[in-house]
Design a protein around this motif. Structure first.
Motif, PDB file in Angstrom:
ATOM      1  N   LEU A  95       0.844  -1.195   0.000  1.00  0.00           N
ATOM      2  CA  LEU A  95       0.000   0.000   0.000  1.00  0.00           C
ATOM      3  C   LEU A  95       0.882   1.248   0.000  1.00  0.00           C
ATOM      4  O   LEU A  95       1.111   1.884   1.030  1.00  0.00           O
ATOM      5  N   LEU A  96       1.383   1.598  -1.176  1.00  0.00           N
ATOM      6  CA  LEU A  96       2.249   2.768  -1.316  1.00  0.00           C
ATOM      7  C   LEU A  96       1.446   3.918  -1.907  1.00  0.00           C
ATOM      8  O   LEU A  96       0.729   3.734  -2.877  1.00  0.00           O
ATOM      9  N   GLY A  97       1.575   5.082  -1.324  1.00  0.00           N
ATOM     10  CA  GLY A  97       0.853   6.230  -1.874  1.00  0.00           C
ATOM     11  C   GLY A  97       1.680   7.501  -1.740  1.00  0.00           C
ATOM     12  O   GLY A  97       2.395   7.674  -0.743  1.00  0.00           O
ATOM     13  N   ILE A  98       1.571   8.383  -2.739  1.00  0.00           N
ATOM     14  CA  ILE A  98       2.240   9.684  -2.623  1.00  0.00           C
ATOM     15  C   ILE A  98       1.623  10.390  -1.416  1.00  0.00           C
ATOM     16  O   ILE A  98       0.406  10.378  -1.251  1.00  0.00           O
ATOM     17  N   PRO A  99       2.459  10.985  -0.526  1.00  0.00           N
ATOM     18  CA  PRO A  99       1.894  11.649   0.654  1.00  0.00           C
ATOM     19  C   PRO A  99       0.798  12.643   0.279  1.00  0.00           C
ATOM     20  O   PRO A  99       0.993  13.489  -0.596  1.00  0.00           O
ATOM     21  N   TRP A 100      -0.365  12.516   0.940  1.00  0.00           N
ATOM     22  CA  TRP A 100      -1.525  13.345   0.587  1.00  0.00           C
ATOM     23  C   TRP A 100      -1.241  14.829   0.769  1.00  0.00           C
ATOM     24  O   TRP A 100      -1.781  15.665   0.057  1.00  0.00           O
ATOM     25  N   TYR A 101      -0.336  15.184   1.719  1.00  0.00           N
ATOM     26  CA  TYR A 101      -0.070  16.613   1.946  1.00  0.00           C
ATOM     27  C   TYR A 101       0.724  17.210   0.771  1.00  0.00           C
ATOM     28  O   TYR A 101       0.587  18.395   0.478  1.00  0.00           O
ATOM     29  N   LEU A 102       1.509  16.367   0.082  1.00  0.00           N
ATOM     30  CA  LEU A 102       2.242  16.876  -1.087  1.00  0.00           C
ATOM     31  C   LEU A 102       1.289  17.095  -2.269  1.00  0.00           C
ATOM     32  O   LEU A 102       1.325  18.139  -2.927  1.00  0.00           O
ATOM     33  N   THR A 103       0.427  16.100  -2.537  1.00  0.00           N
ATOM     34  CA  THR A 103      -0.521  16.261  -3.647  1.00  0.00           C
ATOM     35  C   THR A 103      -1.484  17.418  -3.352  1.00  0.00           C
ATOM     36  O   THR A 103      -1.868  18.162  -4.257  1.00  0.00           O
ATOM     37  N   THR A 104      -1.849  17.592  -2.061  1.00  0.00           N
ATOM     38  CA  THR A 104      -2.757  18.697  -1.695  1.00  0.00           C
ATOM     39  C   THR A 104      -2.092  20.041  -1.983  1.00  0.00           C
ATOM     40  O   THR A 104      -2.717  20.943  -2.554  1.00  0.00           O
ATOM     41  N   LEU A 105      -0.812  20.166  -1.602  1.00  0.00           N
ATOM     42  CA  LEU A 105      -0.092  21.417  -1.868  1.00  0.00           C
ATOM     43  C   LEU A 105      -0.044  21.714  -3.360  1.00  0.00           C
ATOM     44  O   LEU A 105      -0.291  22.842  -3.791  1.00  0.00           O
ATOM     45  N   VAL A 106       0.264  20.678  -4.159  1.00  0.00           N
ATOM     46  CA  VAL A 106       0.392  20.874  -5.613  1.00  0.00           C
ATOM     47  C   VAL A 106      -0.955  21.261  -6.218  1.00  0.00           C
ATOM     48  O   VAL A 106      -1.057  22.247  -6.965  1.00  0.00           O
ATOM     49  N   ILE A 107      -2.014  20.516  -5.882  1.00  0.00           N
ATOM     50  CA  ILE A 107      -3.303  20.770  -6.539  1.00  0.00           C
ATOM     51  C   ILE A 107      -3.894  22.106  -6.087  1.00  0.00           C
ATOM     52  O   ILE A 107      -4.514  22.828  -6.877  1.00  0.00           O
ATOM     53  N   LEU A 108      -3.683  22.481  -4.812  1.00  0.00           N
ATOM     54  CA  LEU A 108      -4.172  23.793  -4.358  1.00  0.00           C
ATOM     55  C   LEU A 108      -3.362  24.915  -5.013  1.00  0.00           C
ATOM     56  O   LEU A 108      -3.913  25.969  -5.353  1.00  0.00           O
ATOM     57  N   GLY A 109      -2.062  24.691  -5.197  1.00  0.00           N
ATOM     58  CA  GLY A 109      -1.223  25.682  -5.881  1.00  0.00           C
ATOM     59  C   GLY A 109      -1.708  25.892  -7.313  1.00  0.00           C
ATOM     60  O   GLY A 109      -1.826  27.032  -7.787  1.00  0.00           O
ATOM     61  N   ILE A 110      -2.025  24.776  -8.003  1.00  0.00           N
ATOM     62  CA  ILE A 110      -2.525  24.873  -9.379  1.00  0.00           C
ATOM     63  C   ILE A 110      -3.858  25.634  -9.402  1.00  0.00           C
ATOM     64  O   ILE A 110      -4.081  26.532 -10.215  1.00  0.00           O
ATOM     65  N   PHE A 111      -4.744  25.283  -8.461  1.00  0.00           N
ATOM     66  CA  PHE A 111      -6.065  25.941  -8.419  1.00  0.00           C
ATOM     67  C   PHE A 111      -5.922  27.450  -8.204  1.00  0.00           C
ATOM     68  O   PHE A 111      -6.500  28.252  -8.943  1.00  0.00           O
ATOM     69  N   HIS A 112      -5.132  27.835  -7.203  1.00  0.00           N
ATOM     70  CA  HIS A 112      -5.014  29.269  -6.893  1.00  0.00           C
ATOM     71  C   HIS A 112      -4.273  30.014  -8.008  1.00  0.00           C
ATOM     72  O   HIS A 112      -4.574  31.187  -8.258  1.00  0.00           O
ATOM     73  N   GLY A 113      -3.330  29.339  -8.671  1.00  0.00           N
ATOM     74  CA  GLY A 113      -2.647  29.971  -9.803  1.00  0.00           C
ATOM     75  C   GLY A 113      -3.623  30.215 -10.950  1.00  0.00           C
ATOM     76  O   GLY A 113      -3.709  31.316 -11.488  1.00  0.00           O
ATOM     77  N   LEU A 114      -4.419  29.180 -11.292  1.00  0.00           N
ATOM     78  CA  LEU A 114      -5.375  29.309 -12.399  1.00  0.00           C
ATOM     79  C   LEU A 114      -6.518  30.269 -12.044  1.00  0.00           C
ATOM     80  O   LEU A 114      -7.075  30.940 -12.920  1.00  0.00           O
ATOM     81  N   ALA A 115      -6.840  30.363 -10.738  1.00  0.00           N
ATOM     82  CA  ALA A 115      -7.942  31.245 -10.310  1.00  0.00           C
ATOM     83  C   ALA A 115      -7.626  32.714 -10.590  1.00  0.00           C
ATOM     84  O   ALA A 115      -8.528  33.548 -10.633  1.00  0.00           O
ATOM     85  N   LEU A 116      -6.357  33.019 -10.802  1.00  0.00           N
ATOM     86  CA  LEU A 116      -5.980  34.397 -11.133  1.00  0.00           C
ATOM     87  C   LEU A 116      -6.507  34.797 -12.512  1.00  0.00           C
ATOM     88  O   LEU A 116      -6.708  35.972 -12.791  1.00  0.00           O
ATOM     89  N   VAL A 117      -6.687  33.792 -13.383  1.00  0.00           N
ATOM     90  CA  VAL A 117      -7.117  34.103 -14.755  1.00  0.00           C
ATOM     91  C   VAL A 117      -8.418  33.396 -15.153  1.00  0.00           C
ATOM     92  O   VAL A 117      -8.949  33.654 -16.227  1.00  0.00           O
ATOM     93  N   CYS A 118      -8.943  32.507 -14.319  1.00  0.00           N
ATOM     94  CA  CYS A 118     -10.153  31.750 -14.685  1.00  0.00           C
ATOM     95  C   CYS A 118     -11.303  32.096 -13.739  1.00  0.00           C
ATOM     96  O   CYS A 118     -11.086  32.495 -12.600  1.00  0.00           O
ATOM     97  N   GLN A 119     -12.523  31.879 -14.240  1.00  0.00           N
ATOM     98  CA  GLN A 119     -13.705  32.079 -13.411  1.00  0.00           C
ATOM     99  C   GLN A 119     -13.773  30.991 -12.334  1.00  0.00           C
ATOM    100  O   GLN A 119     -13.734  29.804 -12.674  1.00  0.00           O
ATOM    101  N   PRO A 120     -13.870  31.368 -11.042  1.00  0.00           N
ATOM    102  CA  PRO A 120     -13.805  30.358  -9.968  1.00  0.00           C
ATOM    103  C   PRO A 120     -14.842  29.235 -10.088  1.00  0.00           C
ATOM    104  O   PRO A 120     -14.523  28.075  -9.818  1.00  0.00           O
ATOM    105  N   ALA A 121     -16.083  29.557 -10.506  1.00  0.00           N
ATOM    106  CA  ALA A 121     -17.133  28.520 -10.568  1.00  0.00           C
ATOM    107  C   ALA A 121     -16.750  27.437 -11.582  1.00  0.00           C
ATOM    108  O   ALA A 121     -16.805  26.235 -11.288  1.00  0.00           O
ATOM    109  N   ARG A 122     -16.372  27.877 -12.774  1.00  0.00           N
ATOM    110  CA  ARG A 122     -16.027  26.901 -13.832  1.00  0.00           C
ATOM    111  C   ARG A 122     -14.717  26.191 -13.518  1.00  0.00           C
ATOM    112  O   ARG A 122     -14.590  24.992 -13.717  1.00  0.00           O
ATOM    113  N   LEU A 123     -13.741  26.937 -13.007  1.00  0.00           N
ATOM    114  CA  LEU A 123     -12.468  26.324 -12.639  1.00  0.00           C
ATOM    115  C   LEU A 123     -12.681  25.289 -11.526  1.00  0.00           C
ATOM    116  O   LEU A 123     -12.144  24.175 -11.586  1.00  0.00           O
ATOM    117  N   GLY A 124     -13.498  25.677 -10.519  1.00  0.00           N
ATOM    118  CA  GLY A 124     -13.771  24.764  -9.397  1.00  0.00           C
ATOM    119  C   GLY A 124     -14.406  23.477  -9.883  1.00  0.00           C
ATOM    120  O   GLY A 124     -14.045  22.379  -9.449  1.00  0.00           O
TER     121      GLY A 124
END
Ligand SMILES: [Zn+2]
Ligand SMILES: [Zn+2]
Length: 194
Positions: A95-124
């Motif tokens: 049962l090997l998994g990438i640490p959830w805190y690392l994937t969370t940091l990456v995906i939240l970083g991507i979301f907040h970066g894209l939210a600068l130029v995308c509509q939050p409802a559609r991006l979300g």
């Protein structure tokens, strides 16, 4: 112990925590809910149902392409990520998994970066489906190594991935095997050509 062995041992400990493996599902489902919450304001949906279906399809396609590229070019070509992925190749049922805190940091970083130029409802909504298919991918991959499928569809996905463990240079996709056909990395096709 040499440096590579030290690194492998450290990564093994980091990735093989059962808590990390199962709690990751809780965190990732929560993230999907949070991304999806951006589509509602004052109790009303901000996106029509047909548009939501299009975002679901976009999330699926984008996930499958990201999954293929990550597996082929990062897991099988980058030394550090390769060590972690090799642990799975050596012991498929662990049962090997990438640490959830690392994937969370990456995906939240991507979301907040894209939210600068995308509509939050559609991006979300798009990110909710993208991350939902990440969870589906994790679960399907888990079942491939722990369940004997009877259904022909699931059996074909299982066979496709099991062959990747025989030939690690082929069959990279789990949720969309046709990508391997399109990109010339499908096992059976190569074998027939020989
Ligand atoms: Zn596997
Ligand atoms: Zn692999």
């Amino acid at each position: 112990m040499n440096t590579t062995a030290h690194r492998t041992d450290f990564l093994n400990q980091l990735l093989s925590s059962r808590f990390n493996y199962w709690f990751g599902y809780v965190v990732n489902l929560s993230l999907v809910g949070w991304f999806g919450s951006h589509v509602v304001a004052d109790g009303r949906g901000l996106v029509s149902l047909p548009e939501a279906v299009l975002w679901a399809i976009s999330g699926y396609l984008t996930w499958c392409i990201a999954e293929y590229l990550t597996h082929r070019y990062l897991y099988h070509n980058l030394a550090l990520l390769g060590i972690g992925h090799n642990l799975h190749h050596e012991n498929q049922r662990s049962l090997l998994g990438i640490p959830w805190y690392l994937t969370t940091l990456v995906i939240l970083g991507i979301f907040h970066g894209l939210a600068l130029v995308c509509q939050p409802a559609r991006l979300g909504l798009f990110m909710a489906f993208f991350w939902l298919f990440y969870i589906v991918y994790c679960w399907v991959h888990h079942c491939i190594h722990h369940v004997q499928f009877k259904n022909p569809f699931w059996r074909s996905l299982q066979k496709h991935h099991v062959l990747h463990h025989v030939r690690p240079d082929l069959n990279f996709s789990i949720l969309m095997p046709v990508l391997d056909t399109l990109l010339g990395t499908r096992y059976q096709k190569r074998e027939r050509m020989k």
